[in-house]
Enzyme design. Sequence first.
Site, PDB file in Angstrom:
ATOM      1  N   ASP A  13     -56.228  61.484 -19.213  1.00 43.80           N
ATOM      2  CA  ASP A  13     -56.329  60.263 -18.402  1.00 43.80           C
ATOM      3  C   ASP A  13     -56.038  60.548 -16.925  1.00 43.80           C
ATOM      4  OD1 ASP A  13     -56.810  57.548 -18.067  1.00 43.80           O
ATOM      5  OD2 ASP A  13     -54.707  57.005 -18.355  1.00 43.80           O
ATOM      6  N   GLY A  14     -56.637  59.739 -16.062  1.00 44.53           N
ATOM      7  CA  GLY A  14     -56.325  59.794 -14.635  1.00 44.53           C
ATOM      8  C   GLY A  14     -57.429  60.374 -13.762  1.00 44.53           C
ATOM      9  N   ARG A  26     -65.242  58.008  -8.452  1.00 42.80           N
ATOM     10  CA  ARG A  26     -64.558  58.293  -9.717  1.00 42.80           C
ATOM     11  C   ARG A  26     -65.188  59.461 -10.467  1.00 42.80           C
ATOM     12  NH1 ARG A  26     -61.300  54.554 -12.118  1.00 42.80           N
ATOM     13  NH2 ARG A  26     -62.079  55.246 -14.138  1.00 42.80           N
ATOM     14  N   SER A  58     -63.655  56.703 -25.135  1.00 40.97           N
ATOM     15  CA  SER A  58     -63.225  55.777 -26.179  1.00 40.97           C
ATOM     16  C   SER A  58     -64.318  54.765 -26.502  1.00 40.97           C
ATOM     17  CB  SER A  58     -61.953  55.039 -25.739  1.00 40.97           C
ATOM     18  OG  SER A  58     -62.259  54.049 -24.781  1.00 40.97           O
ATOM     19  N   ASN A  61     -64.499  52.469 -23.764  1.00 45.78           N
ATOM     20  CA  ASN A  61     -65.032  52.957 -22.480  1.00 45.78           C
ATOM     21  C   ASN A  61     -66.509  52.597 -22.278  1.00 45.78           C
ATOM     22  OD1 ASN A  61     -63.023  56.023 -22.503  1.00 45.78           O
ATOM     23  ND2 ASN A  61     -62.605  54.090 -21.458  1.00 45.78           N
ATOM     24  N   ARG A  64     -67.318  50.135 -19.477  1.00 45.76           N
ATOM     25  CA  ARG A  64     -67.204  50.471 -18.048  1.00 45.76           C
ATOM     26  C   ARG A  64     -68.548  50.278 -17.346  1.00 45.76           C
ATOM     27  NH1 ARG A  64     -62.971  55.448 -17.078  1.00 45.76           N
ATOM     28  NH2 ARG A  64     -61.259  54.505 -18.256  1.00 45.76           N
ATOM     29  N   ARG A 181     -50.252  62.796 -23.065  1.00 41.09           N
ATOM     30  CA  ARG A 181     -51.097  61.919 -22.256  1.00 41.09           C
ATOM     31  C   ARG A 181     -50.794  62.197 -20.799  1.00 41.09           C
ATOM     32  NH1 ARG A 181     -53.235  55.881 -22.883  1.00 41.09           N
ATOM     33  NH2 ARG A 181     -54.419  55.787 -20.942  1.00 41.09           N
ATOM     34  N   ARG A 187     -49.042  54.876 -23.125  1.00 39.21           N
ATOM     35  CA  ARG A 187     -49.633  54.129 -24.240  1.00 39.21           C
ATOM     36  C   ARG A 187     -50.610  55.025 -24.980  1.00 39.21           C
ATOM     37  NH1 ARG A 187     -51.293  51.136 -19.545  1.00 39.21           N
ATOM     38  NH2 ARG A 187     -53.317  51.875 -18.766  1.00 39.21           N
ATOM     39  N   ILE A 188     -51.023  54.546 -26.162  1.00 38.68           N
ATOM     40  CA  ILE A 188     -51.861  55.342 -27.062  1.00 38.68           C
ATOM     41  C   ILE A 188     -53.343  55.023 -26.862  1.00 38.68           C
ATOM     42  CG2 ILE A 188     -52.321  55.875 -29.505  1.00 38.68           C
ATOM     43  CD1 ILE A 188     -49.622  56.921 -28.501  1.00 38.68           C
ATOM     44  N   GLU A 200     -44.891  64.323 -31.842  1.00 36.06           N
ATOM     45  CA  GLU A 200     -44.025  64.224 -30.677  1.00 36.06           C
ATOM     46  C   GLU A 200     -44.882  63.746 -29.511  1.00 36.06           C
ATOM     47  OE1 GLU A 200     -40.728  64.708 -30.471  1.00 36.06           O
ATOM     48  OE2 GLU A 200     -40.757  65.014 -32.650  1.00 36.06           O
TER      49      GLU A 200
END
Length: 249
Positions: A13-14, A26, A58, A61, A64, A181, A187-188, A200
Amino acid sequence: MSALPRHVGIIMDGNGRWAQLRGQPRLEGHRIGAESVRDITRAARELGLEAITLYAFSAQNWARPADEVRGLMDLLRDYLHDERSEIMDNQIRLHAIGDLDRLPASVKQPLDALRQDSAGNRGMVLTLALSYGGRESLAAAAAALARDVAAGKLDPRTIDADRFGAYLPTAELPPVDLLIRTSGEQRISNFLLWELAYAELMFVDVMWPDFRRNHLYQCLEQFAGRERRFGLTGAQVAGSDSDVEAGDA
Ligand code: IPE
Ligand code: IPE
Ligand code: MG
């Protein structure tokens, strides 16, 4: 390193924020993000990990803006083309999970071809989660299970977690030991909901395009220092040493 995870999942992400912080579109973040995918995959293979699963796109997604979706699909197509020899030369088996039929043919075709060609590779399983949602994946598994019950192939009284898990597209992979992440979000986002049961979790304050092998090594070091208890007590996990202590007391 003593305690390596068998299976690492990554929510990459990011990308968008990375680009926007630099005054760039982007898509430029997605483009550099693909370089992180290469570096992390190579590092994981060199470390001898059994499996890595990358959340690349996802189910949500798809909503978008159309030009971003198109740009991402073009990057995926290029990735599959450019990485073919890397994957084959390094004995990597490519696997994909998600609603793959929604992908454009320009992605679906090279994806299917590379999955087929790499099916006999035994080095590491690289799973791409594409058009993927954890809830969607669970619903599809439940539907397949219900069909088998209706067809008389499955006795509902025999359904337990293992049997259910066998209907998931991740069935042949080890459970996820470590989830990373990037981007600082905690978040998931509908990633591997079932498979993360005892993973973990690590949330890293680095945008995905900046995340390279040294960051992965840091995560693995932290992972090695964590105590995983799987519902047991700390003393049970520590094993016979602690039992002796308890007996002495
Ligand atoms: C992750 O980066 C890549 C995809 C979801 C396809 P983002 O595109 O979500 O980047 P941010 O979170 O908006 O910065
Ligand atoms: C999760 O990131 C999906 C991928 C990394 C492919 P998102 O950016 O879509 O998740 P949210 O919207 O922040 O929850
Ligand atoms: Mg995001």
